[in-house]
Design an enzyme around this catalytic site. Structure first.
Site, PDB file in Angstrom:
ATOM      1  N   ARG A  50       0.863  -1.107  -0.101  1.00  0.00           N
ATOM      2  CA  ARG A  50      -0.160   0.577   0.449  1.00  0.00           C
ATOM      3  C   ARG A  50       1.055   1.049  -0.295  1.00  0.00           C
ATOM      4  NH1 ARG A  50      -4.700   0.629   4.884  1.00  0.00           N
ATOM      5  NH2 ARG A  50      -2.690   1.692   5.566  1.00  0.00           N
ATOM      6  N   LYS A 149      -2.396   6.578   1.678  1.00  0.00           N
ATOM      7  CA  LYS A 149      -2.704   7.542   3.013  1.00  0.00           C
ATOM      8  C   LYS A 149      -1.002   8.544   2.678  1.00  0.00           C
ATOM      9  CE  LYS A 149      -2.035   4.507   7.193  1.00  0.00           C
ATOM     10  NZ  LYS A 149      -3.163   5.180   7.695  1.00  0.00           N
ATOM     11  N   GLU A 182     -15.835   7.390   5.991  1.00  0.00           N
ATOM     12  CA  GLU A 182     -15.251   6.221   6.979  1.00  0.00           C
ATOM     13  C   GLU A 182     -15.265   6.749   8.381  1.00  0.00           C
ATOM     14  OE1 GLU A 182     -10.838   5.598   5.401  1.00  0.00           O
ATOM     15  OE2 GLU A 182     -11.538   7.283   4.156  1.00  0.00           O
TER      16      GLU A 182
HETATM   17  N1  PXG Z   1      -8.871   4.930   7.323  1.00  0.00           N
HETATM   18  C1  PXG Z   1      -7.749   5.865   6.883  1.00  0.00           C
HETATM   19  C2  PXG Z   1      -8.405   7.295   6.573  1.00  0.00           C
HETATM   20  C3  PXG Z   1      -6.910   5.484   7.906  1.00  0.00           C
HETATM   21  O1  PXG Z   1      -5.622   6.859   7.906  1.00  0.00           O
HETATM   22  C4  PXG Z   1      -7.340   3.626   8.393  1.00  0.00           C
HETATM   23  C5  PXG Z   1      -8.630   3.662   7.898  1.00  0.00           C
HETATM   24  C6  PXG Z   1      -7.105   2.148   8.842  1.00  0.00           C
HETATM   25  O2  PXG Z   1      -6.308   0.592   8.239  1.00  0.00           O
HETATM   26  P1  PXG Z   1      -6.080  -0.077   8.504  1.00  0.00           P
HETATM   27  O3  PXG Z   1      -4.901  -0.349   7.406  1.00  0.00           O
HETATM   28  O4  PXG Z   1      -5.054   0.760   9.416  1.00  0.00           O
HETATM   29  O5  PXG Z   1      -6.478  -0.861   8.595  1.00  0.00           O
HETATM   30  C7  PXG Z   1      -6.314   4.504   8.842  1.00  0.00           C
HETATM   31  C8  PXG Z   1      -5.611   3.944   9.224  1.00  0.00           C
HETATM   32  C9  PXG Z   1      -2.296   5.761  13.531  1.00  0.00           C
HETATM   33  C10 PXG Z   1      -2.514   6.305  12.750  1.00  0.00           C
HETATM   34  O6  PXG Z   1      -1.527   6.061  13.955  1.00  0.00           O
HETATM   35  C11 PXG Z   1      -3.654   4.997  12.150  1.00  0.00           C
HETATM   36  C12 PXG Z   1      -4.545   5.270  10.766  1.00  0.00           C
HETATM   37  C13 PXG Z   1      -3.930   6.465  10.476  1.00  0.00           C
HETATM   38  C14 PXG Z   1      -3.687   7.637  11.189  1.00  0.00           C
HETATM   39  C15 PXG Z   1      -2.935   8.222  12.047  1.00  0.00           C
HETATM   40  O7  PXG Z   1      -3.056   6.441  14.317  1.00  0.00           O
HETATM   41  N2  PXG Z   1      -5.118   4.422  10.453  1.00  0.00           N
END
Ligand code: PXG
Length: 289
Positions: A50, A149, A182
């Site tokens: 990703r 991301k 989301e």
């Molecule tokens: N949506 C968004 C906008 C995200 O940034 C997720 C969904 C979940 O994705 P994953 O692959 O983690 O299941 C994310 C990801 C943190 C942190 O360290 C985590 C995310 C984004 C920013 C910071 O707490 N999550």
């Protein structure tokens, strides 16, 4: 703590980036957040892939091969004795001039931070979260694709500020068409009867890695799993609602816009999925040894 910075493990105090790095000046870069459970890096290859897709989408060439970056993550975990923790992988555009042009930046910066885990308070998992609908819409897919991301998380941060100001834990973000996308850093699911529903990626949803694992585990658990375009109507009528993400794992939502969701407490199917997720995460992943 030892930080991986451009090929070297350096002490935390020496892990610094330039004020001319476009990652800082413009939020020009990409990142991943990854968990380590029981001495294994969870879904490491999916996160690496990703990251490279995010980089490709912003025309950023990561100066390492995927296997080399994978090795850098493992090396950083080992150097910090991480058995349970959190890895932050960051690629910045690098040092350039004071102008938007990213191609003045010769060398991307590569950072790996491996830290001991900071979980949400256990109380929140037992009680469930309260959320409100954010006024801030998720980025239009043709503005900044929600699939990137990127280091520019202002869209999500503006939404998160709304949650904090409203005195709740999270927000649900809608896309510019008014469909559910989301939460600020997590994917959303609802349970309706035996159905498990989550918005498709085309609704402005990040393709969460936890989301994909949970969909698979739920299928194995006999739920009828589907992607569906959802509105707030669907959310208000859900039997159960939960969020998924690397940091949050699986967490119940019990209230939205001051309305109880389902019975107003964490649902049985959500708790069951949470337990299955934990069991799966403890046993699957890339060994650090
Ligand atoms: N949506 C968004 C906008 C995200 O940034 C997720 C969904 C979940 O994705 P994953 O692959 O983690 O299941 C994310 C990801 C943190 C942190 O360290 C985590 C995310 C984004 C920013 C910071 O707490 N999550």
């Amino acid at each position: 703590m030892k930080i991986y910075l451009n090929g070297k493990l350096v002490p935390e105090a020496e892990a610094k980036v330039s004020v001319f790095d476009h990652g800082l000046l413009y939020g020009d870069g990409v990142f991943e957040g990854i968990r380590v459970y029981n001495g294994r890096v969870f879904m490491l290859w999916a996160h690496i892939e990703r990251l490279y897709r995010s980089a490709q989408a912003i025309a950023l060439k990561i100066p390492l091969s995927k296997p080399a970056l994978t090795a850098a993550v493992i090396r950083t975990c080992r150097a910090n004795n991480i058995r349970d923790g959190y890895v932050r992988l960051v690629v910045t555009r690098g040092v350039g001039t004071l102008g938007l042009n990213p191609f003045t930046c010769r060398k991307p910066g590569v950072i790996v931070i491996a830290a001991k885990i900071q979980l949400y308070p256990p109380k929140l998992y037992a009680q469930g979260l309260r959320v409100v609908t954010a006024g801030t819409l998720r980025n239009h897919t043709e503005a900044i694709s929600p699939n990137i991301k990127s280091l520019n998380y202002l869209n999500n941060i503006l939404a998160k500020i709304e949650a904090i100001n409203a005195g709740v834990e999270e927000v649900i973000m809608l896309n510019p068409q008014g469909f559910v996308a989301e939460a600020s850093g997590d994917n959303i699911f609802i349970i309706r009867g035996n159905e498990l529903l989550t918005p498709p990626i085309s609704c402005g949803t990040l393709e969460g890695i936890t989301r994909n694992v949970v969909m698979e585990l739920a299928r194995q658990n006999g739920l009828d799993v589907r992607e569906a375009v959802l509105t707030r109507y669907d959310l208000y009528n859900a039997d159960e609602m939960f969020l998924t993400g690397t940091a949050a794992e699986i967490i119940s939502v019990i209230e939205m816009d001051a309305r109880a969701i389902g019975r107003g407490k964490p649902g049985a199917k959500t708790m069951e999925l949470g337990a299955r997720f934990h069991a799966f995460a403890e046993e699957n992943g890339t060994l650090i040894k």
